[in-house]
Design an enzyme around this catalytic site. Sequence first.
Site, short mmCIF file in Angstrom:
data_model
loop_
_atom_site.label_atom_id
_atom_site.label_comp_id
_atom_site.label_asym_id
_atom_site.label_seq_id
_atom_site.Cartn_x
_atom_site.Cartn_y
_atom_site.Cartn_z
N ASP A 13 -5.79 5.14 4.27
CA ASP A 13 -6.21 6.52 4.92
C ASP A 13 -7.36 6.57 5.84
O ASP A 13 -8.10 7.63 5.96
CB ASP A 13 -6.41 7.38 3.72
CG ASP A 13 -5.25 7.48 2.51
OD1 ASP A 13 -4.26 7.32 3.09
OD2 ASP A 13 -5.60 7.48 1.39
N LYS A 16 -4.93 5.86 10.41
CA LYS A 16 -3.98 5.16 11.18
C LYS A 16 -2.95 5.84 12.16
O LYS A 16 -2.64 5.64 13.00
CB LYS A 16 -3.38 3.91 10.21
CG LYS A 16 -4.38 3.05 9.81
CD LYS A 16 -3.71 2.14 8.69
CE LYS A 16 -3.17 2.85 7.53
NZ LYS A 16 -4.12 3.31 6.56
N ASN A 38 4.34 4.03 -0.57
CA ASN A 38 2.82 4.08 -0.89
C ASN A 38 2.01 4.79 0.29
O ASN A 38 0.88 5.25 0.09
CB ASN A 38 2.42 2.76 -1.55
CG ASN A 38 2.37 1.68 -0.69
OD1 ASN A 38 3.23 1.73 0.26
ND2 ASN A 38 1.86 0.53 -1.14
N GLY A 40 1.00 7.16 3.37
CA GLY A 40 1.26 8.53 3.74
C GLY A 40 0.38 8.44 5.18
O GLY A 40 -0.83 8.52 5.34
N HIS A 41 0.97 8.66 6.49
CA HIS A 41 0.42 8.73 7.63
C HIS A 41 0.60 9.95 8.25
O HIS A 41 1.63 10.50 8.55
CB HIS A 41 1.08 7.58 8.52
CG HIS A 41 0.71 6.13 8.00
ND1 HIS A 41 1.16 4.98 8.46
CD2 HIS A 41 -0.12 5.78 6.87
CE1 HIS A 41 0.91 3.94 7.76
NE2 HIS A 41 -0.02 4.52 6.56
N GLN A 225 -1.64 1.05 4.46
CA GLN A 225 -2.62 0.64 3.51
C GLN A 225 -3.93 -0.03 4.39
O GLN A 225 -4.40 0.72 5.41
CB GLN A 225 -2.26 -0.69 2.50
CG GLN A 225 -1.41 0.18 1.33
CD GLN A 225 -0.03 0.20 1.72
OE1 GLN A 225 0.62 -0.73 2.51
NE2 GLN A 225 0.54 1.32 1.89
N GLY A 307 -1.54 13.20 -3.35
CA GLY A 307 -2.49 14.52 -3.80
C GLY A 307 -3.71 14.15 -4.62
O GLY A 307 -4.37 15.14 -4.86
N VAL A 419 -12.33 12.97 16.85
CA VAL A 419 -13.38 14.22 16.29
C VAL A 419 -12.50 15.44 15.77
O VAL A 419 -13.10 16.31 15.81
CB VAL A 419 -14.08 14.74 17.58
CG1 VAL A 419 -15.22 13.70 17.91
CG2 VAL A 419 -13.47 15.08 18.64
P1 GDP Z 1 -3.73 7.12 7.31
O1 GDP Z 1 -2.72 6.67 5.83
O2 GDP Z 1 -4.50 6.05 7.73
O3 GDP Z 1 -2.80 7.39 8.48
O4 GDP Z 1 -4.45 8.40 7.28
P2 GDP Z 1 -3.90 9.77 6.36
O5 GDP Z 1 -3.04 10.39 7.32
O6 GDP Z 1 -3.58 9.33 5.13
O7 GDP Z 1 -5.35 10.44 6.14
C1 GDP Z 1 -6.09 10.81 7.26
C2 GDP Z 1 -6.39 12.27 7.47
O8 GDP Z 1 -7.39 12.72 8.13
C3 GDP Z 1 -5.01 13.01 7.94
O9 GDP Z 1 -5.15 14.28 7.15
C4 GDP Z 1 -5.44 13.19 9.21
O10 GDP Z 1 -4.81 14.47 9.99
C5 GDP Z 1 -6.97 13.48 9.30
N1 GDP Z 1 -7.50 13.00 10.44
C6 GDP Z 1 -7.32 11.82 11.26
N2 GDP Z 1 -8.30 11.78 12.09
C7 GDP Z 1 -9.39 12.84 12.07
C8 GDP Z 1 -10.57 13.29 12.57
O11 GDP Z 1 -11.03 12.80 13.69
N3 GDP Z 1 -11.04 14.49 12.20
C9 GDP Z 1 -10.63 15.12 11.17
N4 GDP Z 1 -11.29 16.23 10.55
N5 GDP Z 1 -9.42 14.85 10.42
C10 GDP Z 1 -8.68 13.66 10.89
P1 IMO Z 2 -1.93 4.42 3.63
O1 IMO Z 2 -1.07 3.63 4.47
C1 IMO Z 2 -4.87 4.60 0.36
C2 IMO Z 2 -3.55 2.19 -3.07
C3 IMO Z 2 -3.47 3.00 -4.47
C4 IMO Z 2 -3.80 1.92 -5.53
C5 IMO Z 2 -3.41 0.75 -4.85
C6 IMO Z 2 -2.07 -0.09 -5.49
O2 IMO Z 2 -1.71 5.74 3.70
O3 IMO Z 2 -3.40 4.16 4.20
P2 IMO Z 2 0.35 0.33 -4.78
O4 IMO Z 2 1.09 1.90 -5.03
O5 IMO Z 2 0.43 0.14 -3.53
O6 IMO Z 2 0.85 -0.46 -6.04
O7 IMO Z 2 -1.07 0.95 -5.31
O8 IMO Z 2 -3.36 0.92 -3.53
N1 IMO Z 2 -2.89 2.47 -1.95
C7 IMO Z 2 -3.22 3.31 -0.93
N2 IMO Z 2 -4.39 4.07 -0.93
N3 IMO Z 2 -3.71 4.81 1.24
C8 IMO Z 2 -2.51 3.75 1.17
O9 IMO Z 2 -1.77 3.94 2.03
C9 IMO Z 2 -2.12 3.30 -0.04
N4 IMO Z 2 -1.33 2.58 -0.34
C10 IMO Z 2 -1.77 2.12 -1.44
O10 IMO Z 2 -4.09 4.15 -4.57
O11 IMO Z 2 -5.12 1.85 -5.56
MG MG Z 3 -2.70 7.56 4.16
#
Ligand code: GDP
Ligand code: IMO
Ligand code: MG
Length: 429
Positions: A13, A16, A38, A40-41, A225, A307, A419
């Site tokens: 998270d 990426k 697992n 969520g991007h 991840q 969530g 940002v």
């Molecule tokens: P990922 O799993 O690495 O792709 O990251 P996620 O999408 O799960 O979580 C990142 C969250 O931060 C998402 O809601 C993005 O829209 C948000 N996000 C990414 N870069 C920024 C930033 O520079 N500022 C803010 N405020 N939100 C960001």
């Molecule tokens: P993205 O790609 C954050 C975490 C789970 C748990 C551990 C093992 O969005 O960054 P699993 O279901 O893979 O067996 O769970 O890994 N986990 C993540 N945490 N971002 C993710 O993906 C994750 N994918 C798995 O919360 O701690």
């Molecule tokens: Mg994510």
Amino acid sequence: MPLDIVVGAQWGDEGKGRVIDLLSGRANIVARYSGGDNAGHTVTVGDRTFKLHLLPSGIVHPHTIGLLGNGMVINPATLLEEIKQVREAGIEINQDRIRISHAAHLITPGHLALDAAREEARGAGKIGTTRRGIGPAYTSKVNRSGLRMESILDPDLFLAALSAHIGDVNHQLEALYGAEPLKSEEIIAAYRVYGDQLRPYIGEIGALAAKALAAGEKILAEGAQGTLLDLDHGTYPYVTSSTPTAPGALVGLGLGVGSADQVIGVVKAFQTRVGEGPFPTELEGELAARLRGTGENEWDEFGTTTGRPRRVGWLDLILLRYAVRINGISELALTKLDILSGLRTIKLATTYRIGTEITETLPLGPADLAAVQAVYEEVEGWSEDLTGIRSWEGLPQAARDYVSTIEDRVGVPVKIISVGPERSQVIQR
Ligand code: GDP
Ligand code: IMO
Ligand code: MG
């Protein structure tokens, strides 16, 4: 043109999806190489937000081709639903644009049931998985009893193998966990339809990727991840069951060692984690609530897939140095710098205390983190809103100093500073 690999440098998270979206403007092929739904991007373009779980985030750009690599585990129900949603958002998805490796593994309801049963059985020692069947699907793979995508190509053999798999899972559910067995007929009927829908997308993607590289095209590999969730190099056993680190891109796409060029590490300006496991810089109370946000904003720290509220803390430079080493990170993309605005001071963990000893390295790697206490360096904060700033010079001095401190302590340049979540809210150096 080469292969660039984008990896998460923390516990997932990091943003990426947002960084991949930015970089895939210049890529021909975008490829997921590990994990499953697992992940969520999030990609935000104008007022539209996409949440990708299995499709590569770069697919939002109409010129790209998306690959789902052999290193992945794929739930066909989720994938078909995601394809439907992305299509409804006006993005074209067809068998020329999306290719799925014949050697990727299928996730079944059996894997989902085992994931839940094993988590329940662990009790207080639970991992906090996403319950998407990831661990059990990789277990089937390593156990050489998994269902690969290619099995779909022969419907009769596929359904027979699926039936045997569900029988095996039911045996485990009943004998080991005292759980209800699954209804085999319903699963087989559903997977017959999924198989028919996914068959046209399946192929040998390694050859396709190698041919593209030889023709001078650019491939962007999208890690899911993060480094500290890597099965080998993360905070074991609180990890996922795959190889999200950069070498996983080569194995997970079927490319040679010489293919990779840049490794871009995505790092949040602070630290977050969902699920259980050690977290030396974790914060509680008001400050944690401030960094997490209330959930009102799309970007607040609540899981994209489940969530769940994310645990939050200060940036850990010891772990970031470790991520640079394990992945061979050549540059960093720093996200969510805007969230730190308004803090009087900001802390960065620079060393650990173990008993009476101060150390800059991890004696036995991150699996050993439980015993450490973070030692911090405190720097000045800034009050300005960063979300409208688009140049390095435009950043407040304290924000520039924060970025420079990270570069200095980690030894890798920060080339991208995000940002805000929207595509244009970025400073590129
Ligand atoms: P990922 O799993 O690495 O792709 O990251 P996620 O999408 O799960 O979580 C990142 C969250 O931060 C998402 O809601 C993005 O829209 C948000 N996000 C990414 N870069 C920024 C930033 O520079 N500022 C803010 N405020 N939100 C960001
Ligand atoms: P993205 O790609 C954050 C975490 C789970 C748990 C551990 C093992 O969005 O960054 P699993 O279901 O893979 O067996 O769970 O890994 N986990 C993540 N945490 N971002 C993710 O993906 C994750 N994918 C798995 O919360 O701690
Ligand atoms: Mg994510």
